[in-house]
Design an enzyme around this catalytic site. Sequence first.
Site, short mmCIF file in Angstrom:
data_model
loop_
_atom_site.label_atom_id
_atom_site.label_comp_id
_atom_site.label_asym_id
_atom_site.label_seq_id
_atom_site.Cartn_x
_atom_site.Cartn_y
_atom_site.Cartn_z
N LYS A 102 0.86 -1.20 0.00
CA LYS A 102 0.00 0.00 0.00
C LYS A 102 0.90 1.25 0.00
CE LYS A 102 -0.21 0.01 4.99
NZ LYS A 102 -0.81 -0.63 6.17
N ARG A 148 -11.72 -0.29 14.39
CA ARG A 148 -11.62 0.48 13.16
C ARG A 148 -12.60 -0.12 12.16
NH1 ARG A 148 -5.73 1.04 10.32
NH2 ARG A 148 -6.24 -1.03 9.53
N TYR A 177 14.90 32.56 1.75
CA TYR A 177 13.73 33.34 2.16
C TYR A 177 13.84 33.83 3.60
CZ TYR A 177 10.97 31.73 -1.88
OH TYR A 177 10.49 31.47 -3.12
N MET A 199 9.90 24.95 -2.27
CA MET A 199 9.08 23.97 -2.98
C MET A 199 9.93 23.02 -3.82
SD MET A 199 5.99 24.60 -5.67
CE MET A 199 4.93 25.51 -4.56
C1 LIG Z 1 -0.01 -1.66 6.69
C2 LIG Z 1 -0.58 -2.90 7.17
C3 LIG Z 1 0.24 -4.00 7.46
C4 LIG Z 1 1.75 -3.95 7.37
O1 LIG Z 1 2.29 -3.22 8.42
P1 LIG Z 1 3.88 -3.09 8.65
O2 LIG Z 1 4.01 -2.50 9.99
O3 LIG Z 1 4.37 -2.19 7.59
O4 LIG Z 1 4.44 -4.46 8.53
C5 LIG Z 1 -0.38 -5.17 7.85
N1 LIG Z 1 -1.73 -5.25 7.96
C6 LIG Z 1 -2.54 -4.22 7.69
C7 LIG Z 1 -4.01 -4.37 7.82
C8 LIG Z 1 -2.00 -3.01 7.29
O5 LIG Z 1 -2.80 -1.97 7.04
#
Ligand SMILES: *Cc1c(COP(=O)(O)O)cnc(C)c1O
Length: 383
Positions: A36, A135, A275, A323
């Site tokens: 992700k 969650r 700046y 930037m």
């Molecule tokens: C991001 C995520 C992981 C991985 O987490 P890490 O700490 O990067 O290993 C595992 N499970 C879920 C549901 C996540 O959102």
Amino acid sequence: MIENSYIEINKKALKNNYEFIRNLIGANCELTSVVKGNAYGHGIKNFVPTAHECGVKSFAVFSATEAKEILDTGLDFSRIMIMGNIDNDQLSWAVENDIEVYVFDQLRLSNIALQAAKQGKKAKVHIEVETGLNRTGFNRKDLTKTLEFIRNNKDSVEISGMCSHLAGAENIANYYRINKQIKRFDNLEKVFQEQEVTAGKNHLACSAAMLNYPKTVKDLVRIGILQYGLWPSKEVKMAYMVKNKVMEDPLIPVLSWKSKVMSTKIVKMGEYVGYGNSLLAETDMRIATIPVGYSDGFARSLSNQGKVIIAGHRLDVVGIVNMNLCIVDVTNAEEVKIGDEVVMIGEQNGTNISVASFSDFSNQLNYELLTRLPNDIPRIITK
Ligand SMILES: *Cc1c(COP(=O)(O)O)cnc(C)c1O
């Protein structure tokens, strides 16, 4: 074309990290690579094929868009799993492409079953159960009904897994809460067995959980940060190294981020640099400008705080991060010249700036810094 900066993805480092993880989980547990956040900034398009070459064929993402990016690499996958967001009108696409989807409420479950029935195909779902993160996830009291629905719709839904996520396994302060979650998960595994539904793979562990709570290593682990060669927290790293009596970090960071010196010049004593008035030259100074700024993910909070490496020297970022630019003090690094390699993250001549060190300069988390690296910075795979 001249790039302002570029990112290197080191395959040897990745291989090393996978070996480390595989040794911990053993042969009977599946390693699912969490990609992700554009593979934690490494870039899905480049990272996934590299991981694939290291033997990883199971991937997890947050959204349908990311799942599509994985599919578009055209490789063969054993699992692509969406842990978060997917629109109703993408469910049919998911079923068609054997994308596995987390379900955490009856609405998504009914909708995906409907789409699968239309195709005469089974939707592959992971039943997310509530264990205490609060969650997403089915509550215990709704689970019986959910499993009954699945039994009644066997031809259109198949359970690929049951899963939950822990509320901060990287921090020992959460020890009590995490243990409660693990107990709940174990109990819910029994519910699945009693209800006589095959649960597919049970999975609970992220990187920190795998290290701190070995009991959470079930049929599959969802590993993000660790595969990239970074620790979930300093605390997890120390706990691992002390417990296993290792002096050297077993992980190797996969990502480096580099640029080149764009210009150098002298600033006279008593003048302000950049700046505003955030930096006053207290002697004659020599500065170098680097074409990297906050639009590239080099946070504004690194103003007068950040470090970069040029010509083997660890040097200070001075003044405000702009930037597209930042300014580096090269007064004491005379040999620095236009075109020299600049390292924002990574190693040069034995000097190193780690992603983790950024949190010392700017309070930015490993995870946050990486995912802010824009997708349009070119990624280059190195051996
Ligand atoms: C991001 C995520 C992981 C991985 O987490 P890490 O700490 O990067 O290993 C595992 N499970 C879920 C549901 C996540 O959102």
